[in-house]
Design an enzyme around this catalytic site. Structure first.
Site, PDB file in Angstrom:
ATOM      1  CG  ASP A   1      -2.024   0.909   1.770  1.00 54.24           C
ATOM      2  OD1 ASP A   1      -2.149   1.553   0.440  1.00 54.24           O
ATOM      3  OD2 ASP A   1      -3.163   1.022   2.071  1.00 54.24           O
TER       4      ASP A   1
ATOM      5  NE  ARG B   1      -6.067   0.509   6.640  1.00 55.40           N
ATOM      6  CZ  ARG B   1      -5.708   0.202   5.671  1.00 55.40           C
ATOM      7  NH1 ARG B   1      -5.745  -0.508   4.390  1.00 55.40           N
ATOM      8  NH2 ARG B   1      -3.807   0.155   5.921  1.00 55.40           N
TER       9      ARG B   1
ATOM     10  CD1 TRP C   1      -8.222  -8.289  -4.336  1.00 49.50           C
ATOM     11  CD2 TRP C   1      -8.803  -9.232  -6.158  1.00 49.50           C
ATOM     12  NE1 TRP C   1      -9.738  -8.289  -5.456  1.00 49.50           N
ATOM     13  CE2 TRP C   1      -9.636  -8.004  -5.627  1.00 49.50           C
ATOM     14  CE3 TRP C   1      -8.556 -10.599  -6.807  1.00 49.50           C
ATOM     15  CZ2 TRP C   1     -10.772  -8.726  -6.621  1.00 49.50           C
ATOM     16  CZ3 TRP C   1      -9.366 -10.564  -7.798  1.00 49.50           C
ATOM     17  CH2 TRP C   1     -10.661  -9.858  -7.617  1.00 49.50           C
ATOM     18  CG  ASP C   2      -5.621  -5.564   1.361  1.00 51.36           C
ATOM     19  OD1 ASP C   2      -6.247  -6.475   2.117  1.00 51.36           O
ATOM     20  OD2 ASP C   2      -4.424  -5.381   2.231  1.00 51.36           O
ATOM     21  CG  MET C   3     -12.359  -6.773  -0.045  1.00 49.53           C
ATOM     22  SD  MET C   3     -13.059  -7.688   1.014  1.00 49.53           S
ATOM     23  CE  MET C   3     -15.236  -7.382   0.937  1.00 49.53           C
TER      24      MET C   3
ATOM     25  CG  ASP D   1      -3.579  -7.928   8.078  1.00 47.76           C
ATOM     26  OD1 ASP D   1      -2.645  -8.408   7.396  1.00 47.76           O
ATOM     27  OD2 ASP D   1      -3.973  -7.403   7.925  1.00 47.76           O
TER      28      ASP D   1
HETATM   29  C1  GLA Z   1      -4.215  -5.193   4.263  1.00 46.46           C
HETATM   30  C2  GLA Z   1      -3.476  -6.366   4.151  1.00 46.46           C
HETATM   31  C3  GLA Z   1      -1.816  -5.730   5.203  1.00 46.46           C
HETATM   32  C4  GLA Z   1      -1.472  -4.392   4.033  1.00 46.46           C
HETATM   33  C5  GLA Z   1      -2.141  -3.692   4.085  1.00 46.46           C
HETATM   34  C6  GLA Z   1      -1.843  -2.161   3.826  1.00 46.46           C
HETATM   35  O1  GLA Z   1      -4.132  -4.591   6.611  1.00 46.46           O
HETATM   36  O2  GLA Z   1      -4.137  -7.048   5.166  1.00 46.46           O
HETATM   37  O3  GLA Z   1      -1.294  -6.644   4.551  1.00 46.46           O
HETATM   38  O4  GLA Z   1      -1.263  -4.913   2.700  1.00 46.46           O
HETATM   39  O5  GLA Z   1      -4.217  -3.366   4.298  1.00 46.46           O
HETATM   40  O6  GLA Z   1      -2.512  -1.312   4.064  1.00 46.46           O
END
Ligand code: GLA
Length: 745
Positions: free
Chosen positions: A383, A459, A493-495, A564
């Site tokens: 990010d 967020r 690819w995040d969410m 995380d």
């Molecule tokens: C989420 C993901 C992390 C990281 C952050 C970035 O929390 O799980 O691994 O990529 O977003 O904002």
């Protein structure tokens, strides 16, 4: 041998036997025309006399109806073991399907019409699914039911037809079920629920195992005896979620890791789900799983049909370990797809915990250089590389490189990374938009929202309305433009939030109940396009860690960021629970800095490494800040990851010690030919004056000799390791670990 055998019972009513490697799933048409469950468990030879077992007789204070030709038996619908139970027609238990008809009434009575057997498994466009590569790998049974007064091709009542499909795979103990609900009538109806499966067991007395959790605490294992009434595990979050996982198992109470009957239910879907069990007044157990009916109402126009996601039912008489082996093999071979399914995955370094939003090209290149020296193969820029994203308040939706941080752009950075000998990977969060973004200013109606109602942020971001194809297209165009230009070999690819105020500006009032599911279909459409245009791209799924680590996403993203929470000790439980369903090759696991950023614990580099080696190995720290001993350890871990990663791809996992049950966690991977294995043991907390017993291994060849080629030195016969165990002398300190790489001599 044919996998599906059909025999004729009385009045030519069919009985279907689906035969797995060591199991049978059997069902048949009851005298009333209802489709009923017969057996799912150990292998049973097809036999017409079993038709009588569909009968249940009646019960006091229970509803009944008299069937009509061609069969005509009496049915007690609240007692029969139904394959796809309906609402408002005499079965008071949990229904699988419910329809609101045009006249405002509810209910269906689904009677048998026809069936067919197909070689292989039909594709299910738009939905993720298990698949075959050749038609002889599986057979599929499709059974047509119709809302009618009588079975067979007679007069329908409402025009609702349901087709249930059952795929049985050769050599596995797996049945994949799904349903399709069609409207052949001349008026629109509303589908209020459509589960993927319902199974009626004839008895009670099961334990229910679920994988509940939270952010940074995904998939803990919970097991408890089922009592009378309803027990559910469900998500209303628009995603499978960290909180309730779309999987559960029923175990006989004496079943453990290696013994006893276990039935598993795993939904191939990433949105709202609901599953569970109902223990009934008659001491039967009904199990159900599918899309959560809460928040779901699907309008079916005449001629339209609705297809449910599929559920993978797996059976083992060899305990939870046996059940996991069924899921692991199927998911890594016939759920995950694409070029990376069979490839060894790169050892990676991700800059998130190393820099968070605070980086520039030189800082990244310095980390990449050190990583390259250690043998790391992929650098992932997380990010913060786009828009004006210096914190999490802004820029989601603006997938344009931030030239302040990266003046040469991604192309230049990618080339610098490649010059250090690493491939380049990039983070995206395609389904989201920040209010502070050009995308939001241009298209304020592109997010899910209820006009006039205050909205809930998560967020500080909003969720894009992926039920709208033009939104999917708009985001895809931006993401694809980056991938076409920069040398990107991997995408994370995040969410990072769940869905609230779920409504779409593009759908009419009577279709708002479709938004949750249409949104998920949009996510899959996005994944499908990405995989189609960039077949060599390695995708890693992520949702605040493992919040969408489900079979639906795994179809497209062959690996998933497990959590995380990167603390080695906390990860033991998370990875243990994850491994109940998912093969180690799907599990992203990284070494991070100490004190750990989530739980503030300090553990040795080696232990962090050994825990991360349980999955797709990588780093999530600033390697330029390591001292010499840790750097040397890190280099050794990279070498180990490369030396043993083929075992992640093909090996069988054996869970040896449950980290929920004590201070010790242990697991091993064994190669298919039993020539090689890795064994890992982690001691969470040491106890004084306590000697750990030897650790008995599994899956090895008793007659072979094994030598440890990396780890504590030694050579042992297989039978000694299986029966007496591996000595754990020397494991005496908090957070200490040992890992043996064994090879047949
Ligand atoms: C989420 C993901 C992390 C990281 C952050 C970035 O929390 O799980 O691994 O990529 O977003 O904002």
């Amino acid at each position: 041998m044919s996998l599906i055998t059909i025999v004729s019972g009385p009045e030519d009513r069919p009985l279907f036997f689906l035969r797995g490697a060591a199991s049978t799933y059997a069902l048949g048409v009851h005298a009333s025309g209802l489709l009923c469950h017969l057996h799912w468990g150990g292998a049973v030879e097809p036999d017409a006399s079993l038709a009588g077992r569909l009968e249940t007789g009646g019960m006091p204070f229970g509803p009944e109806f008299l069937g009509t030709p061609p069969f005509g038996g009496r049915a007690s619908p609240d007692l029969l073991r139904m394959e796809y139970p309906t609402a408002n027609t005499g079965d008071f238990r949990e229904p699988a399907v419910d329809v609101l008809h045009a006249d405002g009434t509810r209910g269906l009575r689904l009677l048998y019409v026809a069936h067919r057997v197909l070689a292989g498994k039909p594709a299910s466009p738009g939905l993720p699914a298990t698949y075959v590569e050749s038609a002889d790998e599986a057979e599929t049974l499709e059974i047509d039911l119709r809302d009618a007064r009588e079975a067979g091709p007679g007069e329908p009542v409402s025009g609702i037809e349901v087709t249930l499909s059952y795929t049985v795979f050769a050599g596995r103990d797996v049945v994949v079920r799904a349903a399709r609900v069609g409207n052949r009538g001349d008026r629109a109806v509303t589908l209020l629920r459509a589960a993927s499966v319902s199974v009626d067991f004839s008895h009670r007395g099961f334990d229910l195992l679920t994988l509940p959790g939270a952010w940074a605490r995904e998939r803990w294992v919970e097991r408890a005896p089922l009592r009378s009434g309803l027990h559910e595990s469900a998500s209303r979050r628009g995603a499978s979620g960290h909180q309730a996982h779309p999987f559960f198992a029923l175990l006989e109470p004496t079943a453990d890791e290696v013994r006893g009957e276990v039935h598993g239910f795993s939904l191939v879907y990433s949105g709202n789900h609901r599953g569970g069990a109902e223990v009934t007044q008659m001491h039967q157990t009904r199990v159900f799983l599918g899309i959560n009916p809460d928040g779901f109402a699907w309008r079916l126009e005449p001629g339209e049909s609705f297809r449910t996601p599929e559920v993978v039912l797996a059976y083992s008489a060899e305990g939870l370990g046996g059940l996991s082996a069924q899921y692991h093999r199927l998911y890594r071979e016939r759920l995950v797809r694409g070029a990376w399914r069979d490839r060894e995955r790169p050892v990676l370094i991700n800059n998130w915990e190393a820099t968070y939003f605070d980086f520039d090209a030189d800082k990244l290149a310095a980390i990449a250089r050190r990583a390259g020296e250690l043998g790391v193969e992929l650098f992932v820029l997380d990010d913060g590389w786009f828009g004006r994203r210096n914190d999490d308040t802004t820029s989601l939706g603006d997938w344009i490189v931030d030239r302040k941080k990266l003046p040469g752009g991604l192309g230049d950075l990618g080339r610098r990374i490649e010059a250090e000998g690493l491939r380049f990977g990039l983070w995206f969060e395609p389904e989201m938009v920040s209010v502070e973004s050009d995308l939001y200013r241009a298209h304020p109606d592109w997010c899910l929202h209820v006009p006039g109602r205050g909205r809930t942020e998560g967020r500080q971001q909003l969720v894009l309305d992926f039920s709208r194809p033009e939104v999917v297209e708009g985001v895809y165009a931006q993401v694809a433009a980056i991938l076409r230009e920069a040398p990107v070999g991997y995408v994370k690819w995040d969410m990072n939030r769940h869905l609230t105020e779920v409504a779409s500006a593009a759908l009419p009032p009577d279709r708002q109940g479709e938004v949750f599911h249409r949104h998920v279909l949009g996510v899959y459409a996005f994944a499908e396009r990405l995989a189609g245009e960039f077949p060599d791209l390695l995708l890693e799924g992520c949702s605040g860690g493992g919040g969408r680590y489900d079979p639906g996403m795994l179809h497209y993203t062959p690996q998933f960021w497990c959590s995380d929470n990167t603390d080695a000790i906390a990860r033991l439980r998370i990875q243990h629970g994850t491994s109940i369903v998912y093969p180690p090759c799907t599990m992203g696991a990284h070494v991070s800095a100490v004190p750990n950023h989530q739980v503030h614990r300090s553990t040795p580099m080696r232990t962090r490494g050994h825990v991360a080696l349980a999955g797709q190995f990588g780093f999530e720290l600033d390697l330029t800040k390591l001292d010499a001993p840790d750097l040397a350890e890190a280099g050794d871990l990279v070498a180990q990851a490369k030396a043993t990663r083929h075992l992640l791809r093909h090996g069988d996992l054996h869970r040896l010690r449950d980290p929920h049950a004590g201070n010790l966690a242990a697991w091993m991977l064994v190669s298919p030919g039993r020539d090689e294995a890795v064994v890992t043991v982690v001691l969470a907390l040491a106890e004084p004056n306590w000697r750990l017993p030897a650790l008995r291994l599994r899956g090895l060849d008793p007659a072979a000799r094994y030598r440890c080629v990396h780890g504590p030195a030694g050579e042992w016969r297989g039978d000694a390791l299986l029966q007496i165990g591996l000595p754990l002398d020397g494991l005496t300190r908090d957070f200490q670990s040992l890992r043996w790489h064994l090879k047949r001599v």
